[in-house]
Design an enzyme around this catalytic site. Structure first.
Site, PDB file in Angstrom:
ATOM      1  CB  THR A  47      63.643 -23.532 -33.931  1.00 37.89           C
ATOM      2  OG1 THR A  47      63.202 -24.126 -32.742  1.00 37.89           O
ATOM      3  CG2 THR A  47      62.491 -23.233 -34.806  1.00 37.89           C
ATOM      4  NE  ARG A  89      59.519 -26.859 -24.363  1.00 38.45           N
ATOM      5  CZ  ARG A  89      60.034 -26.226 -25.400  1.00 38.45           C
ATOM      6  NH1 ARG A  89      60.132 -26.837 -26.562  1.00 38.45           N
ATOM      7  NH2 ARG A  89      60.456 -24.996 -25.290  1.00 38.45           N
ATOM      8  CB  VAL A  90      53.935 -27.938 -27.157  1.00 34.11           C
ATOM      9  CG1 VAL A  90      53.803 -27.091 -28.412  1.00 34.11           C
ATOM     10  CG2 VAL A  90      53.499 -29.378 -27.440  1.00 34.11           C
ATOM     11  N   GLY A  91      56.727 -26.017 -27.305  1.00 26.50           N
ATOM     12  CA  GLY A  91      57.249 -24.657 -27.189  1.00 26.50           C
ATOM     13  C   GLY A  91      56.478 -23.669 -28.046  1.00 26.50           C
ATOM     14  CG  ASP A  92      58.792 -20.576 -29.667  1.00 27.59           C
ATOM     15  OD1 ASP A  92      59.497 -21.440 -29.102  1.00 27.59           O
ATOM     16  OD2 ASP A  92      59.145 -19.990 -30.706  1.00 27.59           O
ATOM     17  N   GLY A 107      64.336 -19.722 -30.184  1.00 25.88           N
ATOM     18  CA  GLY A 107      64.787 -19.325 -28.854  1.00 25.88           C
ATOM     19  C   GLY A 107      64.126 -20.165 -27.785  1.00 25.88           C
ATOM     20  N   GLY A 127      61.509 -21.434 -25.900  1.00 21.76           N
ATOM     21  CA  GLY A 127      60.088 -21.391 -26.198  1.00 21.76           C
ATOM     22  C   GLY A 127      59.231 -20.844 -25.076  1.00 21.76           C
TER      23      GLY A 127
HETATM   24  N1  ASP Z   1      61.804 -22.353 -29.774  1.00 20.66           N
HETATM   25  C1  ASP Z   1      61.998 -23.770 -29.781  1.00 20.66           C
HETATM   26  C2  ASP Z   1      61.298 -24.378 -28.625  1.00 20.66           C
HETATM   27  O1  ASP Z   1      61.317 -23.822 -27.547  1.00 20.66           O
HETATM   28  C3  ASP Z   1      63.408 -24.180 -29.746  1.00 20.66           C
HETATM   29  C4  ASP Z   1      64.344 -23.121 -30.088  1.00 20.66           C
HETATM   30  O2  ASP Z   1      64.162 -22.369 -31.022  1.00 20.66           O
HETATM   31  O3  ASP Z   1      65.336 -23.019 -29.366  1.00 20.66           O
HETATM   32  O4  ASP Z   1      60.777 -25.459 -28.783  1.00 20.66           O
END
Ligand code: ASP
Length: 291
Positions: A152, A180-183, A204, A206
């Site tokens: 990210t 899929r949706v992360g943080d 990181g 998510g």
């Molecule tokens: N945080 C993002 C996600 O999980 C990806 C990342 O930063 O590694 O979508």
């Protein structure tokens, strides 16, 4: 009253950077920083600086956001992005979008709207109605970045009026389930901004950042701690569930800090009166620069 000063920090993701790619990450962060910095120097808004810096990172195939995003389990790119205004606490976010050239700008267009987050087709229809730049799904795919572990991007900016903005944009995780949706597009998880406290943008794993509402934890810690100690507190909290993260902060006093428990975390920052600096590994780079 103390003179107000602008400040800006950008990141290119918490990850292990492929050997030999470190300079590319530093330079990409510095290019994006320069765009945000020039807006702040001219007296521009933190929101505009954060959006424009993240657009530059989305355009750079070195980073996993916009052009150059990683592929999910279906071999498709799906992007998430959010931006937050620390003055009004407005948030604009989009998720699981496949045809937006600059997800962060569509998120910014959401700021005055009632919904905080639009996903998939609904987000893409909103973008088209606003005249946002769109593309074919395949146009965001870069065959080889030389850096398969990419992550990210994000930015936190403080402008001369004391307004703080935070922005985060991502192509998510390689091989993730479609939809899929992360943080990253979730306030309190991948970003937050409040003029009274500060602004943060995270990268990181998510799922782990969501489980720990890590941006919210970091903001809470910033109420009583300086940025470095607040980040350490957030990373301690993350250790309850494990997972890698990188975190950037500017607090309401204009103090900048960042840290990561990932192998690397490309970062660049600048503030009024100080030249830009870039890092890919906090401990190693600081040791080399201040032996
Ligand atoms: N945080 C993002 C996600 O999980 C990806 C990342 O930063 O590694 O979508």
């Amino acid at each position: 009253m103390a003179e107000r000063a602008w400040a800006i920090i950008v990141h290119g993701g918490a990850k292990a950077i492929a050997p030999g790619q470190e300079q590319r990450h530093r330079e990409g962060c510095l290019r994006a920083l320069a765009i945000g910095r020039s807006i702040l120097q001219r007296g521009g808004r933190a929101l505009d600086a954060a959006e424009q810096a993240v657009r530059a990172l989305e355009d750079d195939p070195t980073f996993n956001a916009g052009y150059g995003s990683v592929l999910n389990a279906e071999g498709a790119v799906e992007c998430d992005a959010a931006i937050m205004d620390g003055k009004t606490l407005a948030v604009g976010a989009v998720a699981a979008v496949r045809t937006l050239r600059h997800p962060i700008s569509v998120a910014a267009a959401m700021l005055p709207e009632r919904p905080v987050l639009l996903v998939g087709d609904g987000a893409e229809a909103f973008a088209r109605a606003k005249g946002a730049e769109t593309c074919a799904p395949g146009d965001l795919i870069v065959e080889t970045t030389g850096d398969p572990g990419c992550d990210t991007v994000g930015c936190v900016a403080l402008d001369l009026t004391g307004d703080i903005a935070a922005a985060t944009s991502t192509g998510g995780l390689t091989g993730a389930h479609a939809g899929r949706v992360g943080d990253s597009p979730l306030p309190g998880c991948g970003l937050y901004a409040d003029n009274l406290t500060g602004g943060v943008s995270l990268s990181g794993e998510g799922e782990r950042l969501i489980q720990t509402t890590l941006a919210a934890r970091l903001m809470q810690a910033l109420e009583t701690l300086p940025p470095g100690a607040a980040i350490a507190e957030a990373l301690r909290h993350l250790s309850r569930v494990g997972g890698e993260a990188g975190l950037i902060v500017i607090d309401a006093k204009g103090r900048i800090d960042w840290d990561h428990n990932s192998a690397q975390f490309a970062v660049a920052y600048a503030r009024a009166g100080q030249p830009p600096r870039a890092f890919v590994d906090r401990r190693q780079d600081l040791q080399e620069q201040n032996p």
